[in-house]
Each structure stands twice: as structure tokens, then as C-alpha cells.
Motif scaffolding. Structure first.
Motif, mmCIF file in Angstrom:
data_model
loop_
_atom_site.group_PDB
_atom_site.id
_atom_site.type_symbol
_atom_site.label_atom_id
_atom_site.label_comp_id
_atom_site.label_asym_id
_atom_site.label_seq_id
_atom_site.Cartn_x
_atom_site.Cartn_y
_atom_site.Cartn_z
ATOM 1 N N LEU A 9 -14.719 37.078 22.054
ATOM 2 C CA LEU A 9 -13.984 37.866 23.048
ATOM 3 C C LEU A 9 -14.666 39.207 23.287
ATOM 4 N N ILE A 10 -15.138 39.832 22.224
ATOM 5 C CA ILE A 10 -15.862 41.098 22.383
ATOM 6 C C ILE A 10 -17.092 40.888 23.255
ATOM 7 N N HIS A 11 -17.804 39.798 23.018
ATOM 8 C CA HIS A 11 -18.982 39.505 23.838
ATOM 9 C C HIS A 11 -18.590 39.301 25.296
ATOM 10 N N ALA A 12 -17.456 38.644 25.541
ATOM 11 C CA ALA A 12 -17.023 38.383 26.914
ATOM 12 C C ALA A 12 -16.674 39.667 27.648
ATOM 13 N N VAL A 13 -16.122 40.651 26.936
ATOM 14 C CA VAL A 13 -15.662 41.884 27.568
ATOM 15 C C VAL A 13 -16.774 42.913 27.675
ATOM 16 N N LEU A 14 -17.578 43.034 26.638
ATOM 17 C CA LEU A 14 -18.503 44.161 26.483
ATOM 18 C C LEU A 14 -19.443 44.334 27.662
ATOM 19 N N TRP A 15 -20.161 43.296 28.025
ATOM 20 C CA TRP A 15 -21.270 43.462 28.970
ATOM 21 C C TRP A 15 -20.788 43.684 30.386
ATOM 22 N N SER A 16 -19.744 42.983 30.799
ATOM 23 C CA SER A 16 -19.253 43.173 32.175
ATOM 24 C C SER A 16 -18.647 44.561 32.360
ATOM 25 N N VAL A 17 -17.888 45.038 31.382
ATOM 26 C CA VAL A 17 -17.284 46.365 31.495
ATOM 27 C C VAL A 17 -18.356 47.454 31.441
ATOM 28 N N ALA A 18 -19.289 47.329 30.497
ATOM 29 C CA ALA A 18 -20.347 48.337 30.377
ATOM 30 C C ALA A 18 -21.217 48.372 31.629
ATOM 31 N N LEU A 19 -21.560 47.205 32.177
ATOM 32 C CA LEU A 19 -22.407 47.149 33.367
ATOM 33 C C LEU A 19 -21.728 47.798 34.564
ATOM 34 N N ASN A 20 -20.462 47.470 34.804
ATOM 35 C CA ASN A 20 -19.755 48.052 35.950
ATOM 36 C C ASN A 20 -19.522 49.538 35.771
ATOM 37 N N THR A 21 -19.196 49.959 34.561
ATOM 38 C CA THR A 21 -18.959 51.385 34.320
ATOM 39 C C THR A 21 -20.234 52.188 34.508
ATOM 40 N N HIS A 22 -21.332 51.684 33.958
ATOM 41 C CA HIS A 22 -22.603 52.398 34.102
ATOM 42 C C HIS A 22 -23.044 52.442 35.559
ATOM 43 N N SER A 23 -22.868 51.343 36.279
ATOM 44 C CA SER A 23 -23.215 51.332 37.699
ATOM 45 C C SER A 23 -22.352 52.314 38.481
ATOM 46 N N GLY A 24 -21.068 52.407 38.117
ATOM 47 C CA GLY A 24 -20.195 53.367 38.784
ATOM 48 C C GLY A 24 -20.611 54.803 38.528
ATOM 49 N N PHE A 25 -21.020 55.119 37.286
ATOM 50 C CA PHE A 25 -21.482 56.468 36.981
ATOM 51 C C PHE A 25 -22.746 56.804 37.768
ATOM 52 N N LYS A 26 -23.652 55.839 37.892
ATOM 53 C CA LYS A 26 -24.891 56.100 38.621
ATOM 54 C C LYS A 26 -24.650 56.287 40.121
#
Length: 291
Positions: A160-177
Motif C-alpha cells: 500500500l505504501i508503494h501504491a501511494v508514495l510515487w503518485s502522491v510525490a510525483l503530483n506534489t513535486h510537479s505542482g510545486f514546480k
């Protein structure tokens, strides 16, 4: 050159006073049908009712309960399992695992994103790891997780951590950029501290992307959880919804199988409409943004 003797003639104003009685803008009240058609909840309820009717008609026409039970049989099995507590227990067991994995995934995603926005190496690392692991189905890691963490809830929480981690981190980082450079300069000119800069500039600017990441991470986690429990959902405290579906499939209790699937759908609809839609409305009211 115009003749000097010409006199400028202006066109007289014409006021029409012969307008019919009641002419003008009139506020016409909406009919009952128009008010219902304008209600989002009513429209969706009608769509769900039509889908249930289509399910019922197809199952009656097929006349094979082992393949597709009727909607009425599924509803009876659904409420009977709720009354017995079997479906309720399985649902709460799955929700408990989901919350643990989802929250831990958000924590790790926040740490990875914080490292990525503060250092160039962190950004390169996050982009590389996301490219490597985001396309990897979480359920494919379950055999390794079972070796590493044993036949228990730890294995499911890991995937479950693997399922959540990458999609949330990718979208959050893209939003910050994607935050406007003007916003960034305003924050720097005001001399905000690092924490204030993140909370007052970056997070509001990236909020639509963050909400999208949260929704995607939730959907991935929910699907991964049910799939993992279908493979193995039994532990000392019992099984979840996936295991409930798997057991009833082995017993050829197909209405109960569909009742478990119906619970998965109902819970997904509740979370989407009560949690994420509420977050989106509050975001729009507070920040004036469309998510």
C-alpha cells in the motif's frame, strides 16, 4: 467642400411608448423538473438507478446465477451479510489496513517531496525513483513483501505504501514546480522563512496538483488492497473484503461475491463524494482555485 447654406439636420429621438403590458425581464420560477435536472445528486442517483435496472434486466435475460446474479439477489445478500456482521467486519478490517498504508505513504511522499524541492540531488533522485517504480504494479511486490515481512498485515501495508508514495510525490513535486514565478518572487521579497514560504506560497499554488495526487494515491491503494487480500488476506485477526470475496467464490456463493464487490464500489463512491469533493469545494472557497 460642403455648401455653407446647408443646415445640419439631426434625427429626432423616437421613444416607443406602445410596449405591451409586462414587457421586460421577468424572473420565471423553475419548474420541478428543471430543479431536479439541475441537482447533481439527483442526476447521479438516476444514473445509478438506470445502471441497476440494466444489471437486473441482463441477469434475468441471462438466467444463470452462477455467472451474474440479479441485482435484487445481490442486494438481499448484501443486507443479509451486513446484518450477520460478516461483511461489516471484513469492510472495517480493510479500511483499517487502508488507512495505515495510506497515511504512511503520505508521510514518505512528503519527505521525498521536501527533499526534492530543497536540493537538486533530491529532485533528480525523486524523478529517477518515480520513473523506476511508479509503473511497477504494487501487487507485483507482494511475493517479495511476504518473504520480507511474513504472512501478516505488514506485507499488505508495504505494498500500500508503494501504491501511494510515487503518485502522491510525483503530483506534489510537479505542482510545486508549476507555481508561478511571480508568487515565488513575492514570497522572497517579503522575506518569508522557509516554513512560511512553503505553507503560504508553494502549498496554495500547488494545491490542485496535491489534491489530484491524493485522489490517485487513494484509488491505487484501494485497488491494491483488494487485490492483495484476494491473494492473501487472512491473518490472526481475520480477513478483509478481498478475502471475503475469495472465500465466497470458493463456496460458489456468487451473490455474496457480488455483494462484496458492491461494498467496494459503495465505499469508493462515499470517499470520493464525501471526502475529496468536500476538500475540493473548500479549496475553491478558500483559495479561489479550480482543482
Amino acid at each position: 467642400m460642403a455648401d455653407a447654406g446647408l443646415v445640419a439636420v439631426t434625427r429626432p429621438d423616437i421613444v416607443n411608448t406602445d410596449l405591451p403590458e409586462g414587457f421586460g425581464v421577468v424572473a420565471k420560477p423553475l419548474s420541478l423538473w428543471e430543479r431536479l435536472a439541475d441537482n447533481n445528486v439527483v442526476r447521479k442517483a438516476v444514473l445509478l438507478a438506470l445502471m441497476a435496472l440494466g444489471w437486473q434486466l441482463y441477469a434475468v435475460w441471462l438466467d444463470n446465477p452462477l455467472l451474474v446474479p440479479t441485482f435484487t439477489d445481490t442486494a438481499r445478500a448484501f443486507f443479509a451479510s451486513l446484518r450477520s456482521g460478516e461483511l461489516t467486519s471484513a469492510t472495517f478490517h480493510s479500511i483499517g489496513l487502508l488507512l495505515q498504508g495510506y497515511v504512511l505513504g503520505l508521510v514518505f511522499a512528503a519527505l521525498a517531496t521536501a527533499l526534492a524541492i530543497t536540493t537538486r540531488i533530491g529532485a533528480d533522485l525523486l524523478e529517477t525513483l518515480t520513473s523506476m517504480f511508479n509503473p511497477l504494479p504494487s501487487i507485483a511486490l507482494l511475493p517479495l513483501a511476504m518473504i520480507w515481512f511474513g504472512l501478516g498485515e505488514g506485507s499488505i501495508i508495504f505494498v500500500l505504501i508503494h501504491a501511494v508514495l510515487w503518485s502522491v510525490a510525483l503530483n506534489t513535486h510537479s505542482g510545486f514546480k508549476s507555481v508561478s514565478p511571480t508568487w515565488r518572487m513575492v514570497g522572497q521579497n517579503y522575506g518569508l522563512s522557509q516554513i512560511a514560504y512553503v505553507t503560504k506560497i508553494l502549498i496554495p499554488g500547488a494545491l490542485p496538483s496535491i489534491l489530484t495526487g491524493l485522489k490517485i494515491g487513494w484509488a491505487f491503494a484501494w485497488r491494491t488492497l483488494i487485490a492483495a487480500e484476494l491473494v492473501f488476506g487472512v491473518s490472526s485477526s481475520g480477513g478483509g473484503l478481498g478475502w471475503y470475496i475469495f472465500q465466497n467464490k470458493n463456496l460458489l456463493e456468487i451473490p455474496n461475491v457480488f455483494a462484496g464487490l458492491l461494498m467496494v464500489i459503495v465505499f469508493g463512491l462515499l470517499v470520493d463524494n464525501l471526502v475529496f469533493r468536500t476538500l475540493e469545494r473548500r479549496t475553491i472557497r478558500r483559495w479561489g482555485m479550480q482543482s
